[in-house]
Design a protein around this motif. Structure first.
Motif, short mmCIF file in Angstrom:
data_model
loop_
_atom_site.label_atom_id
_atom_site.label_comp_id
_atom_site.label_asym_id
_atom_site.label_seq_id
_atom_site.Cartn_x
_atom_site.Cartn_y
_atom_site.Cartn_z
N LEU A 113 115.93 35.56 -17.42
CA LEU A 113 116.35 34.16 -17.30
C LEU A 113 115.71 33.50 -16.08
O LEU A 113 115.26 32.35 -16.15
CB LEU A 113 117.87 34.07 -17.17
N GLN A 114 115.67 34.21 -14.97
CA GLN A 114 115.11 33.64 -13.76
C GLN A 114 113.62 33.36 -13.92
O GLN A 114 113.11 32.34 -13.43
CB GLN A 114 115.34 34.58 -12.57
N GLN A 115 112.91 34.24 -14.63
CA GLN A 115 111.49 34.01 -14.88
C GLN A 115 111.28 32.74 -15.69
O GLN A 115 110.40 31.92 -15.38
CB GLN A 115 110.89 35.21 -15.62
N LEU A 116 112.09 32.58 -16.74
CA LEU A 116 111.98 31.38 -17.56
C LEU A 116 112.37 30.14 -16.76
O LEU A 116 111.70 29.09 -16.84
CB LEU A 116 112.87 31.51 -18.80
N ALA A 117 113.45 30.25 -16.00
CA ALA A 117 113.92 29.11 -15.20
C ALA A 117 112.86 28.67 -14.19
O ALA A 117 112.63 27.47 -14.00
CB ALA A 117 115.22 29.47 -14.49
N ASP A 118 112.22 29.64 -13.54
CA ASP A 118 111.18 29.29 -12.57
C ASP A 118 110.06 28.50 -13.22
O ASP A 118 109.48 27.59 -12.62
CB ASP A 118 110.62 30.57 -11.93
N ILE B 233 113.78 27.25 -27.65
CA ILE B 233 114.63 26.06 -27.63
C ILE B 233 114.73 25.51 -26.20
O ILE B 233 114.66 24.30 -25.96
CB ILE B 233 116.02 26.37 -28.21
N ALA B 234 114.89 26.40 -25.23
CA ALA B 234 114.94 25.96 -23.83
C ALA B 234 113.65 25.26 -23.44
O ALA B 234 113.67 24.20 -22.80
CB ALA B 234 115.19 27.16 -22.92
N ARG B 235 112.53 25.81 -23.83
CA ARG B 235 111.24 25.18 -23.51
C ARG B 235 111.11 23.81 -24.17
O ARG B 235 110.59 22.86 -23.57
CB ARG B 235 110.09 26.10 -23.95
N GLU B 236 111.58 23.72 -25.40
CA GLU B 236 111.47 22.44 -26.12
C GLU B 236 112.35 21.38 -25.48
O GLU B 236 111.92 20.23 -25.31
CB GLU B 236 111.84 22.64 -27.58
#
Length: 275
Positions: free
Chosen positions: A51-56, A30-33
């Motif tokens: 979370l930091q990996q996804l945020a980066d 959902i965050a990616r979308e």
């Protein structure tokens, strides 16, 4: 090939999307979308490193804030909202995705285990909505996506006793909130997927059982995310992704309850710990 998300037909309204349980699975999808649609993000979960990996990754598309939080802690929802406001952020979209399952029959697990589960799945969901609803209503274009499950729309199974009830709660909560807040432009959607490829069953210790299920039964997290977000934009209150699961829910509404309970009893051992 998965189709690209449609570009917004008009500028994206101001405000962030807060996604709970964003470190993996449907939450990360959902965050990616939302990032692909140009919506700034606030990501929260227990695992800050994930979370930091996804945020980066997503910061190449949109601004991303990370706030680690364990929403099974009764003090966490208030602290999370306080930190959001301290950073000067406004939430326009709330995605209540954080969750897990407690495997085994009701008396197999101790009460603190069940209490933490209920706090996360009911207490935190309800409190976050209550605390953030003023921001959502003020935006004039607010959205709430409550990640429920097909389990909340069919009879309960043997094993994971509290899972179906809390998912049914999320459906009914979404229906009432949608009616209450339509006048201020807030759409509320209960996203009800079936079996979805994620880490969920690793956490519950049922991966071995799940691997025995046929491939056609599984949904992709990205497809579920797109279906839920699109449903929220349309104002659809209950979204069941996938025609197979739509058919399952339709049948469940029309068969006698005794038949359905019998089917659940015979099939629960295939995908639940019942000892």
């Amino acid at each position: 090939m998965t189709p690209l998300s449609p570009a917004p037909s008009s500028p994206t309204p101001a405000g962030h999307a807060l996604v709970t349980g964003a470190s993996s699975g449907i939450g990360a999808a959902i965050a990616r979308e939302y990032a692909a649609r140009g919506v700034p993000l606030i990501l929260t979960a227990r695992r800050e490193d994930r979370l930091q990996q996804l945020a980066d990754d997503l910061r190449r598309q949109v601004p991303v804030e990370v706030i680690a939080s364990d929403l099974a802690d009764p003090a966490a929802p208030a602290a999370l909202v306080e930190e959001i406001h301290r950073r000067g952020l406004k939430v326009r979209i709330l995605v209540n995705n954080a969750g897990y399952g407690v495997a085994g029959r009701y008396r197999v697990n101790d009460w603190p285990t069940h209490a933490a589960f209920l706090q996360l799945m009911i207490g935190a969901v309800s409190e976050l909505i209550w605390r953030l609803l003023p921001d959502l209503r003020e935006s004039g274009h607010g959205r709430i996506v409550n990640v429920s499950s097909v389990a909340g729309l069919v009879p309960g199974a043997d094993g994971q006793t509290l899972y179906a009830p809390v998912k049914a709660y999320m459906v009914k909560l979404s229906e009432s909130l949608h009616l209450e807040n339509l006048d201020r432009g807030v759409n509320v959607t209960a996203l009800c997927p079936g079996f979805t490829l994620s880490e969920f069953h690793d956490v519950t210790g049922t991966r071995g059982m799940m691997d025995k299920l046929p491939g056609w039964i599984w949904l992709q997290a990205g497809d579920v995310a797109r279906a839920g977000i699109d449903a929220a934009e349309r104002g659809q209150v209950v979204c069941v992704p996938g025609w197979r699961y739509k058919l399952l829910v339709f049948v469940a509404k029309h068969l006698p309850e005794s038949w359905l309970l019998g089917l659940m009893k015979r099939n629960s051992k295939k995908y639940r710990k019942v000892d």
